[in-house]
Design an enzyme around this catalytic site. Sequence first.
Site, PDB file in Angstrom:
ATOM      1  CG  LEU A 276      -1.928  -1.163   1.279  1.00 35.99           C
ATOM      2  CD1 LEU A 276      -2.785  -1.081   2.536  1.00 35.99           C
ATOM      3  CD2 LEU A 276      -2.819  -1.177   0.037  1.00 35.99           C
ATOM      4  N   PRO A 277       1.065   1.872  -1.162  1.00 43.86           N
ATOM      5  CG  PRO A 277       0.714   2.765  -3.297  1.00 43.86           C
ATOM      6  CD  PRO A 277       0.172   1.743  -2.325  1.00 43.86           C
ATOM      7  CB  CYS A 278       2.364   5.250   2.743  1.00 47.58           C
ATOM      8  SG  CYS A 278       3.611   4.128   3.404  1.00 47.58           S
ATOM      9  CG  HIS A 279       6.490   4.425  -1.877  1.00 45.72           C
ATOM     10  ND1 HIS A 279       5.804   3.243  -1.690  1.00 45.72           N
ATOM     11  CD2 HIS A 279       6.629   4.571  -3.225  1.00 45.72           C
ATOM     12  CE1 HIS A 279       5.563   2.689  -2.874  1.00 45.72           C
ATOM     13  NE2 HIS A 279       6.048   3.481  -3.818  1.00 45.72           N
ATOM     14  NE  ARG A 280       3.289   4.170  -6.057  1.00 50.54           N
ATOM     15  CZ  ARG A 280       2.609   3.121  -6.500  1.00 50.54           C
ATOM     16  NH1 ARG A 280       1.284   3.190  -6.579  1.00 50.54           N
ATOM     17  NH2 ARG A 280       3.239   2.020  -6.869  1.00 50.54           N
TER      18      ARG A 280
END
Length: 204
Positions: free
Chosen positions: A172-176
């Site tokens: 779940l791409p919280c890095h984006r």
Amino acid sequence: MMATLDHGDGLSRALTPDADLLATLHARLTVEAEAAGLLDVAYRLLDTPVGTLLLAATPAGLVRVAYPTEDHDAVLATLAARISPRILAAPARLDAAARQIAEYFAGRRTRFDLPLDLRLAAGFRRQVIEHLPAIGYGQRASYGAVAAAVGNPRAVRAVGSACARNPLPVVLPCHRVVRGDGSIGQYVGGVTAKHTLLDLEAAA
């Protein structure tokens, strides 16, 4: 029967079982626990360009991805307390997750297709992490944009907190999610890991 060794002092001491025997016994325990429905949380470690990740899954799906910075032992203790103490290293249950994450880091996967168990997130935090896959591969969104997208445009700080406590980073791409001024902000795996993920996606 465990072998013993006489040290010449009249005392016999048990030999430690070798690694192969322990691995065999562990594998048997895992299979039997799974068959009996006694394995509530399975976990494995996966080496990646951003460090060794801990992957954990329940029968419902992937429940946790943890960076070394989170202290894997502490993460396992939390899983045991919050989900079940019936937790065991059982890599086979995580084969699909490990394969897809490896494909992602090799640049061959832009979306994950895995069953997820989101029980570790609730309320607004769950709304935020469920929105994260809508931020496409190679794209970025500000904390403010995410807050607006989930219906609470003033909750910018809460979005940051939700991302910091995302139980499934990478997948779940919280890095984006970045700051409004374009700077990348903080990240649960560390700023270097966030740069690595963003650079990987930008290079595709």
